[in-house]
Design a protein around this motif. Structure first.
Motif, PDB file in Angstrom:
ATOM      1  N   ASN A  48      -2.480   8.882  -2.305  1.00  0.00           N
ATOM      2  CA  ASN A  48      -3.025   7.808  -3.111  1.00  0.00           C
ATOM      3  C   ASN A  48      -1.993   6.712  -3.341  1.00  0.00           C
ATOM      4  O   ASN A  48      -2.322   5.536  -3.335  1.00  0.00           O
ATOM      5  N   THR A  49      -0.742   7.104  -3.507  1.00  0.00           N
ATOM      6  CA  THR A  49       0.326   6.118  -3.708  1.00  0.00           C
ATOM      7  C   THR A  49       0.441   5.206  -2.490  1.00  0.00           C
ATOM      8  O   THR A  49       0.537   3.980  -2.622  1.00  0.00           O
ATOM      9  N   THR A  50       0.404   5.797  -1.316  1.00  0.00           N
ATOM     10  CA  THR A  50       0.477   5.010  -0.083  1.00  0.00           C
ATOM     11  C   THR A  50      -0.741   4.115   0.044  1.00  0.00           C
ATOM     12  O   THR A  50      -0.621   2.928   0.367  1.00  0.00           O
ATOM     13  N   ARG A  51      -1.927   4.657  -0.230  1.00  0.00           N
ATOM     14  CA  ARG A  51      -3.148   3.863  -0.156  1.00  0.00           C
ATOM     15  C   ARG A  51      -3.086   2.669  -1.090  1.00  0.00           C
ATOM     16  O   ARG A  51      -3.387   1.543  -0.701  1.00  0.00           O
ATOM     17  N   ARG A  52      -2.649   2.893  -2.320  1.00  0.00           N
ATOM     18  CA  ARG A  52      -2.575   1.808  -3.300  1.00  0.00           C
ATOM     19  C   ARG A  52      -1.555   0.748  -2.888  1.00  0.00           C
ATOM     20  O   ARG A  52      -1.802  -0.455  -3.059  1.00  0.00           O
ATOM     21  N   ARG A  53      -0.412   1.181  -2.360  1.00  0.00           N
ATOM     22  CA  ARG A  53       0.631   0.224  -1.941  1.00  0.00           C
ATOM     23  C   ARG A  53       0.122  -0.665  -0.812  1.00  0.00           C
ATOM     24  O   ARG A  53       0.256  -1.894  -0.856  1.00  0.00           O
ATOM     25  N   ILE A  54      -0.510  -0.059   0.185  1.00  0.00           N
ATOM     26  CA  ILE A  54      -1.011  -0.834   1.315  1.00  0.00           C
ATOM     27  C   ILE A  54      -2.183  -1.699   0.887  1.00  0.00           C
ATOM     28  O   ILE A  54      -2.287  -2.869   1.299  1.00  0.00           O
ATOM     29  N   GLN A  55      -3.059  -1.168   0.043  1.00  0.00           N
ATOM     30  CA  GLN A  55      -4.196  -1.961  -0.434  1.00  0.00           C
ATOM     31  C   GLN A  55      -3.715  -3.180  -1.199  1.00  0.00           C
ATOM     32  O   GLN A  55      -4.285  -4.266  -1.078  1.00  0.00           O
ATOM     33  N   ARG A  56      -2.660  -3.023  -1.967  1.00  0.00           N
ATOM     34  CA  ARG A  56      -2.110  -4.171  -2.706  1.00  0.00           C
ATOM     35  C   ARG A  56      -1.633  -5.251  -1.735  1.00  0.00           C
ATOM     36  O   ARG A  56      -1.881  -6.440  -1.948  1.00  0.00           O
ATOM     37  N   GLU A  57      -0.977  -4.839  -0.658  1.00  0.00           N
ATOM     38  CA  GLU A  57      -0.524  -5.810   0.347  1.00  0.00           C
ATOM     39  C   GLU A  57      -1.716  -6.529   0.977  1.00  0.00           C
ATOM     40  O   GLU A  57      -1.675  -7.751   1.169  1.00  0.00           O
ATOM     41  N   LEU A  58      -2.768  -5.777   1.287  1.00  0.00           N
ATOM     42  CA  LEU A  58      -3.967  -6.398   1.851  1.00  0.00           C
ATOM     43  C   LEU A  58      -4.601  -7.362   0.853  1.00  0.00           C
ATOM     44  O   LEU A  58      -5.024  -8.464   1.222  1.00  0.00           O
ATOM     45  N   ASP A  59      -4.659  -6.962  -0.405  1.00  0.00           N
ATOM     46  CA  ASP A  59      -5.233  -7.821  -1.447  1.00  0.00           C
ATOM     47  C   ASP A  59      -4.437  -9.118  -1.602  1.00  0.00           C
ATOM     48  O   ASP A  59      -5.022 -10.199  -1.744  1.00  0.00           O
ATOM     49  N   LEU A  60      -3.126  -9.009  -1.561  1.00  0.00           N
ATOM     50  CA  LEU A  60      -2.284 -10.206  -1.686  1.00  0.00           C
ATOM     51  C   LEU A  60      -2.478 -11.139  -0.496  1.00  0.00           C
ATOM     52  O   LEU A  60      -2.553 -12.362  -0.654  1.00  0.00           O
ATOM     53  N   GLU A  61      -2.567 -10.579   0.704  1.00  0.00           N
ATOM     54  CA  GLU A  61      -2.782 -11.402   1.876  1.00  0.00           C
ATOM     55  C   GLU A  61      -4.153 -12.081   1.803  1.00  0.00           C
ATOM     56  O   GLU A  61      -4.289 -13.271   2.099  1.00  0.00           O
ATOM     57  N   ASP A  62      -5.170 -11.342   1.382  1.00  0.00           N
ATOM     58  CA  ASP A  62      -6.504 -11.901   1.249  1.00  0.00           C
ATOM     59  C   ASP A  62      -6.508 -13.039   0.222  1.00  0.00           C
ATOM     60  O   ASP A  62      -7.086 -14.108   0.464  1.00  0.00           O
ATOM     61  N   ALA A  63      -5.864 -12.826  -0.901  1.00  0.00           N
ATOM     62  CA  ALA A  63      -5.800 -13.856  -1.947  1.00  0.00           C
ATOM     63  C   ALA A  63      -5.091 -15.111  -1.429  1.00  0.00           C
ATOM     64  O   ALA A  63      -5.502 -16.228  -1.716  1.00  0.00           O
TER      65      ALA A  63
END
Length: 58
Positions: A37-52
């Protein structure tokens, strides 16, 4: 002189589509216990930042 940003919106839209696909695959990897879950959240945050960032350019 042609606009050097012509077509950028299309590329941004394609990248946002790919971000969505990446996020879906990320969720699948987590559900299959292939990533934590930690890895998923870290990568998802990167994707969210790129999308934003891409959306801010619209």
């Amino acid at each position: 002189m042609p606009n050097s940003h012509a077509g950028v919106g299309g590329v941004d839209a394609q990248r946002r589509t790919l971000i969505g696909i990446e996020a879906t695959e990320l969720q699948h990897l987590h559900e299959a216990n292939m990533i934590s879950n930690t890895t998923r959240r870290r990568i998802q945050r990167e994707l969210d930042l790129e999308d934003a960032s891409l959306r801010a350019r619209d």
